[in-house]
Design a protein around this motif. Structure first.
Motif, short mmCIF file in Angstrom:
data_model
loop_
_atom_site.label_atom_id
_atom_site.label_comp_id
_atom_site.label_asym_id
_atom_site.label_seq_id
_atom_site.Cartn_x
_atom_site.Cartn_y
_atom_site.Cartn_z
N SER A 53 0.84 -1.20 0.00
CA SER A 53 0.00 0.00 0.00
C SER A 53 0.87 1.24 0.00
O SER A 53 1.95 1.25 0.59
CB SER A 53 -0.88 -0.01 1.25
N ARG A 54 0.39 2.28 -0.67
CA ARG A 54 1.12 3.56 -0.67
C ARG A 54 0.47 4.56 0.26
O ARG A 54 0.92 5.69 0.35
CB ARG A 54 1.13 4.15 -2.09
N SER A 55 -0.57 4.12 0.97
CA SER A 55 -1.27 5.06 1.83
C SER A 55 -0.52 5.23 3.14
O SER A 55 -0.29 4.26 3.87
CB SER A 55 -2.68 4.53 2.13
N PRO A 56 -0.11 6.48 3.47
CA PRO A 56 0.61 6.68 4.73
C PRO A 56 -0.26 6.32 5.94
O PRO A 56 0.25 5.86 6.96
CB PRO A 56 0.96 8.17 4.72
N TYR A 57 -1.58 6.53 5.81
CA TYR A 57 -2.47 6.18 6.91
C TYR A 57 -2.44 4.68 7.17
O TYR A 57 -2.29 4.23 8.31
CB TYR A 57 -3.90 6.63 6.60
N PHE A 58 -2.57 3.89 6.13
CA PHE A 58 -2.54 2.44 6.31
C PHE A 58 -1.17 1.99 6.82
O PHE A 58 -1.07 1.19 7.74
CB PHE A 58 -2.88 1.71 5.00
N ASN A 59 -0.12 2.51 6.22
CA ASN A 59 1.21 2.03 6.56
C ASN A 59 1.57 2.34 8.02
O ASN A 59 2.09 1.49 8.74
CB ASN A 59 2.25 2.62 5.62
N LEU A 60 1.28 3.58 8.45
CA LEU A 60 1.59 3.92 9.84
C LEU A 60 0.70 3.14 10.80
O LEU A 60 1.13 2.73 11.88
CB LEU A 60 1.43 5.43 10.07
N SER A 61 -0.54 2.89 10.41
CA SER A 61 -1.42 2.11 11.28
C SER A 61 -0.99 0.67 11.34
O SER A 61 -1.06 0.04 12.40
CB SER A 61 -2.86 2.17 10.76
N ASP A 91 -6.07 -5.14 1.25
CA ASP A 91 -6.92 -6.28 0.90
C ASP A 91 -6.49 -7.56 1.57
O ASP A 91 -7.28 -8.48 1.75
CB ASP A 91 -6.91 -6.48 -0.63
N SER A 92 -5.20 -7.65 1.92
CA SER A 92 -4.72 -8.94 2.39
C SER A 92 -4.85 -9.12 3.90
O SER A 92 -4.54 -10.17 4.42
CB SER A 92 -3.24 -9.10 2.01
N ILE A 93 -5.31 -8.08 4.62
CA ILE A 93 -5.40 -8.24 6.08
C ILE A 93 -6.74 -8.90 6.45
O ILE A 93 -7.72 -8.80 5.74
CB ILE A 93 -5.27 -6.89 6.81
N THR A 94 -6.75 -9.57 7.59
CA THR A 94 -7.96 -10.28 8.01
C THR A 94 -8.97 -9.30 8.60
O THR A 94 -8.65 -8.15 8.87
CB THR A 94 -7.63 -11.32 9.08
N LYS A 95 -10.20 -9.80 8.81
CA LYS A 95 -11.26 -8.94 9.33
C LYS A 95 -10.95 -8.37 10.71
O LYS A 95 -11.22 -7.21 10.99
CB LYS A 95 -12.58 -9.75 9.41
N GLU A 96 -10.37 -9.22 11.57
CA GLU A 96 -10.07 -8.74 12.93
C GLU A 96 -8.99 -7.69 12.89
O GLU A 96 -9.05 -6.67 13.56
CB GLU A 96 -9.60 -9.88 13.84
N GLU A 97 -7.98 -7.96 12.06
CA GLU A 97 -6.89 -6.99 11.93
C GLU A 97 -7.45 -5.68 11.39
O GLU A 97 -7.08 -4.59 11.83
CB GLU A 97 -5.82 -7.50 10.98
#
Lengths: 204, 389
Positions: free
Chosen positions: B63-71, B293-299
């Motif tokens: 992912s290139r999203s800084p929000y996703f990556n930092l989270s 897309d590859s992370i699970t629902k709980e994650e």
């Protein structure tokens, strides 16, 4: 001639002081010239080879730990008696029975480096033991501080907003972080005293 | 020998590591890093150096999203085991995580910084560049697709500010030598990675919690350095604003790209970590790729919570330590100054009737352009405040 006389006088004075010391301390290399009746045996050299850990006078009451602390050596590297310590290098001083003053130890503040910012908790927040109550920033590192006890935060040290360096300069005095009103004093029993804390530092 | 004993005694004190391998790297050996390290340097007089092995996990974000990556980084850190002294076990290997990610153009400020002082808020808005406050300390950086970030998570008792930067330097220096390039990297006293011309190619920041810590940093490969001055430095307009207050201030350094591809950097870094921290014979070792897309629902639930926090105004701007924001006229005479704490205006100081008339309604509002502008009449000031705040 007078030079030799001065040396003689000094060594006589030294001998006089030595004789007043407890037996164990008489042969010590370091002798305090101020006669301190409560001078106790220095800790073994293996613990802190770079600093001579000179014990402070034990306080009979914990009440004035942060008040009149003339007996505490001005060198804040030494951990004062009468305070309690955690493995996360926080200290706790008890005032009036259930008011705990919390800060981080000199060991931690030295290891962290120059503190440039202290994140203080909000007054009135209720805290559970083990919860983070703020953070200290130093050398680009944000380090969380944990509360050793549960209770309510009564007061925070506003001085740290303008002078975060107090945590380094006076970690046990003006560098205190917050005051918590404790509900359950049994949590204090699991904390370390000065000797155990010194051993803990030495072993890590 | 007495001097040897003294040397060993010195080495046993945390922070005074006379680690021989550090001499290889172009670093001033006298600049001791007072690292939060309780690790004793090995005092063995034998020649063999014991390699400390870890259970290494490598994650790469697609992912290139800084929000996703930092989270995701925060999520990995939350999941990282806390190694306290009583949980230390000699049989099981401690974990070490390497997480590599790239963000689209964004400005990331440190946890205790003031965004109005460190960045040009108006310019960020104009260029549509998001401003994000991270959870570690340190200063302000500009991320873009020519910059790869690395994050190393380690047990608290082996925290070292320079260890991984030095490892990367050695690995990259051998790559440069192979390619016949002149670049030689080293780590300076500020824990930055600099090239042979003392230009910074990587900045670092750290976070310490009970039993664990992480070190993350940037690596300028092919970044658009010209955007730095446009987005971070203050323009003519924003020079008419002064920010006074506590908070960590960024230290500016001249920067430079190292010019290799991200693939080469990522492969070099992973190979270096594997060589240093594992036996290298683990056939089951694999790099884990993650994205939205590859992370699970709980994650996903947990990560989305952190994303919302990072996106919120309260975290980004509202959690700035108490400060005074002064606005000046062109001739540097003071116009108005706001005292802001926790995102709310505490006090207002001005000689201008445009503000003193509405002082009571302004005090207590959130320090956001739209909110303050709606409380005053003057069109000119409405425009200025909407742009600046």
């Amino acid at each position: 001639m007078s030079y030799q006389k001065n040396i003689l006088m000094a060594s006589t004075r030294l001998a006089a002081v030595r004789s007043r010391l407890p037996v164990a301390a008489r042969s010590a290399k370091f002798v305090p010239l101020l006669s301190n009746r409560f001078y106790s045996k220095p800790t073994p050299k293996t613990i802190a080879p770079l600093f001579t850990v000179r014990r402070t006078a034990p306080s009979t009451s914990l009440f004035n730990v942060l008040g009149r602390r003339s007996y505490i050596n001005s060198n804040d590297e030494e951990t004062p008696e009468g305070l309690r310590y955690t493995e996360e290098h926080e200290w706790l001083a008890l005032e009036d029975g259930n008011l705990a003053v919390i800060g981080i130890t000199g060991y931690a503040s030295k290891a962290l480096g120059d503190v440039v910012y202290v994140e203080l908790p909000s007054v009135g927040a209720s805290i559970v033991a083990g919860e983070p109550i703020g953070a200290v920033e130093s050398v680009k590192s944000a380090s969380d501080i944990y509360s050793p006890v549960s209770g309510e935060i009564i007061e925070v040290n506003e001085q740290l907003d303008k002078k975060p360096g107090l945590v380094n300069a006076e970690p046990y005095r003006r560098g205190w972080i917050c005051k918590i009103l404790i509900k359950d004093t049994t949590e204090l029993e699991s904390m370390m005293d000065n000797n155990r804390y010194q051993t803990f530092i030495a072993s890590s | 020998m007495k001097s040897q004993e003294a040397r060993r005694a010195l080495a046993s004190f945390p922070g005074f590591g006379l680690n021989a391998s550090r001499r290889k790297h172009n670093r001033d050996a006298t600049a001791t890093s007072f690292s939060f390290s309780f690790r004793r340097q090995s005092n063995s007089s034998t020649t063999s150096k014991q390699k400390k092995l870890y259970d290494l996990e490598v994650y790469i974000s697609r992912s290139r999203s800084p929000y996703f990556n930092l989270s995701y980084e925060d999520y990995l850190f939350k999941r990282f085991p806390a190694y306290t002294s009583y949980s230390a076990s000699s049989t099981q290997l401690s974990k070490k995580i390497l997480f590599l990610y790239t963000n689209y153009r964004s400005v990331i400020i440190g946890r205790n910084q003031n965004p109005w002082r460190e960045t040009n808020v108006q310019s960020l808005r104009m260029h549509n560049v998001p401003l994000i406050r991270r959870k570690s300390g340190g200063g302000t950086v500009l991320h873009d697709e020519g910059n790869v970030n690395y994050s190393v998570m380690m047990p608290g008792n082996s925290f070292d500010r320079d260890e991984h930067a030095l490892l990367l330097c050695t690995a990259l220096n051998s790559v440069f030598r192979q390619r016949g390039e002149e670049t030689v990297l080293s780590v300076n006293e500020r824990h930055d990675i600099v090239d042979q011309n003392a230009r910074k190619v990587s900045g670092s920041a750290y976070k310490l919690q009970r039993g664990k810590a992480y070190h993350h940093g940037t690596m300028l490969l092919n970044s658009r350095l010209d955007m730095l001055s446009k987005l971070l430095h203050h323009s003519v307009d924003s020079r008419l604003e002064l920010v006074e207050g506590p908070g960590v201030q960024s230290v500016r350094s001249p920067v430079s790209n190292i010019g290799i591809s991200d693939e080469l950097f990522v492969n070099t870094a992973i190979a270096a970590f594997r060589r240093e921290y594992t036996t290298g014979s683990d056939n089951a070792f694999r790099v884990r790729y993650v994205d939205e897309d590859s992370i699970t629902k709980e994650e996903e639930q947990e990560i989305n919570q952190t994303i919302d926090e990072l996106r919120s105004w309260e975290w980004t701007f509202g959690s700035t330590p108490k400060f005074v924001h002064r606005y000046l006229f062109g001739d540097s005479t003071p116009a108005v100054s706001f005292t802001v704490k926790e995102g709310t205006i505490l006090d207002l100081e001005s000689n201008l009737p445009e503000f003193t008339e509405y002082k009571d309604s302004i005090i207590g509002t959130t320090y956001r352009g739209a909110d303050v502008a709606s409380r005053i009449d003057s069109e000119r000031w409405k425009q200025r405040l909407i742009g600046a705040i």
